[in-house]
Design a protein around this motif. Structure first.
Motif, PDB file in Angstrom:
ATOM      1  N   THR A 199       6.882  -1.702   0.602  1.00 48.80           N
ATOM      2  CA  THR A 199       8.082  -1.431   0.342  1.00 48.80           C
ATOM      3  C   THR A 199       9.244  -2.659   1.051  1.00 48.80           C
ATOM      4  N   TYR A 200       8.672  -3.258   2.104  1.00 51.66           N
ATOM      5  CA  TYR A 200       9.651  -4.037   2.820  1.00 51.66           C
ATOM      6  C   TYR A 200       9.249  -5.434   2.013  1.00 51.66           C
ATOM      7  N   GLY A 201       8.046  -5.698   1.508  1.00 47.74           N
ATOM      8  CA  GLY A 201       8.060  -6.944   0.820  1.00 47.74           C
ATOM      9  C   GLY A 201       8.802  -7.077  -0.448  1.00 47.74           C
ATOM     10  N   SER A 202       8.662  -5.914  -1.134  1.00 50.14           N
ATOM     11  CA  SER A 202       9.279  -5.863  -2.338  1.00 50.14           C
ATOM     12  C   SER A 202      10.708  -5.791  -2.331  1.00 50.14           C
ATOM     13  N   TYR A 203      11.258  -5.339  -0.969  1.00 50.41           N
ATOM     14  CA  TYR A 203      12.821  -5.361  -0.975  1.00 50.41           C
ATOM     15  C   TYR A 203      13.532  -7.039  -0.670  1.00 50.41           C
ATOM     16  N   ARG A 204      12.368  -7.506   0.302  1.00 48.77           N
ATOM     17  CA  ARG A 204      12.721  -8.857   0.646  1.00 48.77           C
ATOM     18  C   ARG A 204      12.392  -9.740  -0.531  1.00 48.77           C
ATOM     19  N   LEU A 205      11.624  -9.613  -1.511  1.00 49.44           N
ATOM     20  CA  LEU A 205      11.503 -10.602  -2.770  1.00 49.44           C
ATOM     21  C   LEU A 205      12.644 -10.138  -3.877  1.00 49.44           C
ATOM     22  N   GLY A 206      13.313  -9.051  -3.466  1.00 54.66           N
ATOM     23  CA  GLY A 206      14.273  -8.814  -4.469  1.00 54.66           C
ATOM     24  C   GLY A 206      13.729  -8.060  -5.711  1.00 54.66           C
ATOM     25  N   ILE A 207      12.611  -7.283  -5.378  1.00 55.64           N
ATOM     26  CA  ILE A 207      11.870  -6.479  -6.461  1.00 55.64           C
ATOM     27  C   ILE A 207      12.193  -4.941  -6.171  1.00 55.64           C
ATOM     28  N   ASP A 208      12.710  -4.478  -7.220  1.00 60.90           N
ATOM     29  CA  ASP A 208      12.809  -2.829  -6.903  1.00 60.90           C
ATOM     30  C   ASP A 208      11.259  -2.309  -6.491  1.00 60.90           C
ATOM     31  N   PRO A 209      11.252  -1.875  -5.020  1.00 63.91           N
ATOM     32  CA  PRO A 209      10.158  -0.939  -4.535  1.00 63.91           C
ATOM     33  C   PRO A 209       9.459   0.056  -5.414  1.00 63.91           C
ATOM     34  N   ASP A 210      10.483   0.737  -6.278  1.00 69.82           N
ATOM     35  CA  ASP A 210       9.818   1.766  -7.064  1.00 69.82           C
ATOM     36  C   ASP A 210       9.012   1.141  -8.087  1.00 69.82           C
ATOM     37  N   ASP A 211       8.963  -0.043  -8.325  1.00 67.76           N
ATOM     38  CA  ASP A 211       8.293  -0.530  -9.395  1.00 67.76           C
ATOM     39  C   ASP A 211       6.835  -1.057  -9.012  1.00 67.76           C
TER      40      ASP A 211
ATOM     41  N   THR B  99       5.572  -0.359  -5.265  1.00 65.64           N
ATOM     42  CA  THR B  99       4.761   0.156  -4.065  1.00 65.64           C
ATOM     43  C   THR B  99       3.643   1.083  -4.441  1.00 65.64           C
ATOM     44  N   ILE B 100       3.943   1.916  -5.370  1.00 69.24           N
ATOM     45  CA  ILE B 100       2.807   2.944  -5.384  1.00 69.24           C
ATOM     46  C   ILE B 100       1.639   2.279  -6.092  1.00 69.24           C
ATOM     47  N   PRO B 101       1.795   1.367  -7.088  1.00 72.96           N
ATOM     48  CA  PRO B 101       0.437   0.756  -7.541  1.00 72.96           C
ATOM     49  C   PRO B 101      -0.340   0.020  -6.356  1.00 72.96           C
ATOM     50  N   ILE B 102       0.449  -0.673  -5.828  1.00 73.93           N
ATOM     51  CA  ILE B 102      -0.136  -1.529  -4.414  1.00 73.93           C
ATOM     52  C   ILE B 102      -0.695  -0.649  -3.536  1.00 73.93           C
ATOM     53  N   VAL B 103      -0.156   0.394  -3.153  1.00 72.23           N
ATOM     54  CA  VAL B 103      -0.652   1.291  -2.076  1.00 72.23           C
ATOM     55  C   VAL B 103      -1.669   2.093  -2.461  1.00 72.23           C
ATOM     56  N   THR B 104      -1.742   2.390  -3.752  1.00 72.38           N
ATOM     57  CA  THR B 104      -2.830   3.365  -4.332  1.00 72.38           C
ATOM     58  C   THR B 104      -4.110   2.446  -4.440  1.00 72.38           C
ATOM     59  N   ASN B 105      -4.116   1.299  -4.844  1.00 73.98           N
ATOM     60  CA  ASN B 105      -5.075   0.353  -5.068  1.00 73.98           C
ATOM     61  C   ASN B 105      -5.560  -0.127  -3.533  1.00 73.98           C
ATOM     62  N   VAL B 106      -4.720  -0.414  -2.663  1.00 71.21           N
ATOM     63  CA  VAL B 106      -5.222  -0.969  -1.355  1.00 71.21           C
ATOM     64  C   VAL B 106      -6.007   0.340  -0.622  1.00 71.21           C
ATOM     65  N   VAL B 107      -5.433   1.589  -0.607  1.00 64.89           N
ATOM     66  CA  VAL B 107      -6.097   2.659  -0.045  1.00 64.89           C
ATOM     67  C   VAL B 107      -7.418   2.971  -0.808  1.00 64.89           C
ATOM     68  N   ASP B 108      -7.328   2.887  -2.040  1.00 59.18           N
ATOM     69  CA  ASP B 108      -8.523   3.067  -2.747  1.00 59.18           C
ATOM     70  C   ASP B 108      -9.731   2.403  -2.400  1.00 59.18           C
ATOM     71  N   VAL B 109      -9.581   0.994  -2.013  1.00 57.90           N
ATOM     72  CA  VAL B 109     -10.596   0.053  -1.589  1.00 57.90           C
ATOM     73  C   VAL B 109     -10.905   0.312  -0.164  1.00 57.90           C
ATOM     74  N   PHE B 110      -9.930   0.131   0.562  1.00 56.79           N
ATOM     75  CA  PHE B 110     -10.119   0.121   2.236  1.00 56.79           C
ATOM     76  C   PHE B 110     -10.504   1.632   2.568  1.00 56.79           C
ATOM     77  N   GLY B 111     -10.043   2.873   1.868  1.00 49.66           N
ATOM     78  CA  GLY B 111     -10.533   4.125   1.902  1.00 49.66           C
ATOM     79  C   GLY B 111     -11.912   4.416   1.935  1.00 49.66           C
ATOM     80  N   MET B 112     -12.267   3.658   0.880  1.00 49.46           N
ATOM     81  CA  MET B 112     -13.859   3.904   0.285  1.00 49.46           C
ATOM     82  C   MET B 112     -14.548   3.039   1.468  1.00 49.46           C
TER      83      MET B 112
END
Length: 173
Positions: free
Chosen positions: A133-145, A147-160
């Motif tokens: 969220t912070y990275g998207s904000y700092r890069l001027g990208i809408d976090p709504d677009d 954060t969720i794909p990034i977070v779910t993929n990162v959590v999938d891998v590291f969660g596994m």
């Protein structure tokens, strides 16, 4: 967004390969295989919840990502409370299912695996949510677009990886 999607696809592929490599453990302890989809899905959901809340606060102008932000910490605490509840329920449900099918894992083993893995996954989800969220904000990208794909993929891998490591530690030693 295309480069991000390519990287995220590679991350999810890595999760699938990791799961395939754990086939022996999952064959030996079938109840773990029952836990995998719920463990990964819930971790991604927890991260998505926090990401959405942080994005909304950004759009409303009510967050600064200040470490002393009490509302930020309240959201993090809520994620951990939800994780503790969900992963306790997962362990009990899987144990009850195991009683029906005659599986050999104890409630204690399942609670340790589920809670230790689940709370670790929640921690990963919190870090990924805040960073995305912070990275998207700092890069001027809408976090709504993003954060969720990034977070779910990162959590999938590291969660596994966390789930399999904790399961091996509890069951194999």
């Amino acid at each position: 967004m295309f480069p991000l999607l390519v990287v995220l696809c590679a991350i999810v592929l890595w999760a699938g390969i990791t799961l395939e490599d754990a086939g022996d453990l999952l064959d030996r302890y079938g109840l773990l295989a029952v836990m995998v989809p719920a463990m990964i899905g819930m971790g991604g959901n927890l991260g998505s919840i926090l990401s959405a809340r942080l994005s909304t606060r950004l759009h409303l102008g009510t967050t600064t990502f200040d470490p002393t932000d009490r509302l930020l910490w309240a959201n993090v605490a809520a994620i951990f409370a939800l994780a503790a509840t969900i992963f306790t329920a997962l362990a009990v449900t899987v144990w009850l299912f195991g009683m029906v099918v005659g599986a050999s894992l104890t409630l204690g083993q399942l609670l340790v695996i589920s809670l230790l893995s689940g709370l670790s996954v929640a921690a990963i989800a919190v870090v990924a949510s805040v960073v995305a969220t912070y990275g998207s904000y700092r890069l001027g990208i809408d976090p709504d677009d993003t954060t969720i794909p990034i977070v779910t993929n990162v959590v999938d891998v590291f969660g596994m990886l966390v789930f399999l490591a904790v399961s091996r530690w509890v069951l194999v030693g």
